[in-house]
Design an enzyme around this catalytic site. Sequence first.
Site, PDB file in Angstrom:
ATOM      1  N   GLU A 135      -2.479   7.603  -5.324  1.00  0.00           N
ATOM      2  CA  GLU A 135      -2.789   6.986  -6.621  1.00  0.00           C
ATOM      3  C   GLU A 135      -4.248   7.130  -7.026  1.00  0.00           C
ATOM      4  OE1 GLU A 135      -3.618   2.294  -6.005  1.00  0.00           O
ATOM      5  OE2 GLU A 135      -1.570   2.922  -5.557  1.00  0.00           O
ATOM      6  N   ASP A 141       4.879  -0.214  -6.790  1.00  0.00           N
ATOM      7  CA  ASP A 141       3.696  -0.589  -7.558  1.00  0.00           C
ATOM      8  C   ASP A 141       2.461   0.106  -6.999  1.00  0.00           C
ATOM      9  OD1 ASP A 141       2.364  -2.326  -9.579  1.00  0.00           O
ATOM     10  OD2 ASP A 141       1.396  -3.203  -7.806  1.00  0.00           O
ATOM     11  N   ARG A 181       0.851  -1.191   0.000  1.00  0.00           N
ATOM     12  CA  ARG A 181       0.000   0.000   0.000  1.00  0.00           C
ATOM     13  C   ARG A 181       0.883   1.236   0.000  1.00  0.00           C
ATOM     14  NH1 ARG A 181      -3.345  -2.666  -1.723  1.00  0.00           N
ATOM     15  NH2 ARG A 181      -5.478  -3.086  -1.008  1.00  0.00           N
ATOM     16  N   HIS A 230       0.128  -0.201  -9.925  1.00  0.00           N
ATOM     17  CA  HIS A 230      -0.696  -1.130  -9.152  1.00  0.00           C
ATOM     18  C   HIS A 230      -1.082  -2.350  -9.989  1.00  0.00           C
ATOM     19  CE1 HIS A 230      -3.297  -0.977  -5.298  1.00  0.00           C
ATOM     20  NE2 HIS A 230      -3.105  -2.232  -5.647  1.00  0.00           N
TER      21      HIS A 230
END
Length: 329
Positions: free
Chosen positions: A263, A258, A234, A295
């Site tokens: 985001e 990622d 996260r 992600h």
Amino acid sequence: MKTTIFSTHKFEEPYLVKANNGKHQLKLLESRLTEETAILATGSKTVSLFTGDDASAIVLEKLKAFGIKNIALRSAGFNNVDLTKAAELGIKVARVPAYSPYAIAEHTLALILALNRKLIKAHNRVREQNFSLNGLTGFDLNGKTVGVIGTGKIGAVLIKILHGLGCNILVQDVVENNDLIDNYGVNYTNCETICKQSDIISLHVPLTTTTKHLIDKEHIALMKPGVMLINTSRGGLVDTRAVIEGLKSRKIGYFGMDVYEEEEGLFFEDHSDDILQDDVIARLMTFNNVFITSHQAFLTETALTNIAETTIYNLDCFENGKVSGNEVS
């Protein structure tokens, strides 16, 4: 059961339709759930949410007013849902606790290898007919110390992979896994020790009030010069601005991410024709030792199948008043 599915992506739609097999009335929307779009759930009993959807208190109140009784998350994480408010309103919440720990762990390894062996730079050079090896030197993973923070299902799979590569593994978690100790020789310790001794640090804990900005200025100061930091869990686990300062000072030698704290509204969407408004991620994109994916660590056929099937199973349980075992409280 009528269900409004927010943040439906093209890559997941066929999996949801196949898993549903006509059982539930699915209203597939590309829109994210926000205070403004909550009205789109009118007429449904359940909504299905993805990681970027907003299920804060004010949104939940609107969903309740529109007749929503259940939330089926298409993710393992639930930090985007105000669970206290959901309980107060009598809205049940279920998640997908495990869709493919292998997908996330393998993507983590991909980030490590791509950063270490400078694969993006090498690929771009070759496409320009530049076959020089200057500036592409990496290091052997064998014998390196890797700190894995979080030894749940994903962390455990990564540990198995790293053990096969000959890494020395330090781990931290609130609950110790004796199987990992017996089979892979991991050493449980604290975050501070991991920061001081690890060549590579990978994060695999959920985002909570206690783990928010787990990697901050103070922890970065403890790290080895040139450490590799990987986050596929996260975004909020990392204080991104502190990481940028660490990259500028070369304390952090590599950063693979990622996930990103901000985001929402950025990842999962095509902004190729837009002017990037986020100055923080824009700064990160200027470093040649930073590797960003949007992600996508979960994005395998196996994971998408499992997410869809578990989501539909949770809908079945909501409709029939059964306990799925995936409830979040």
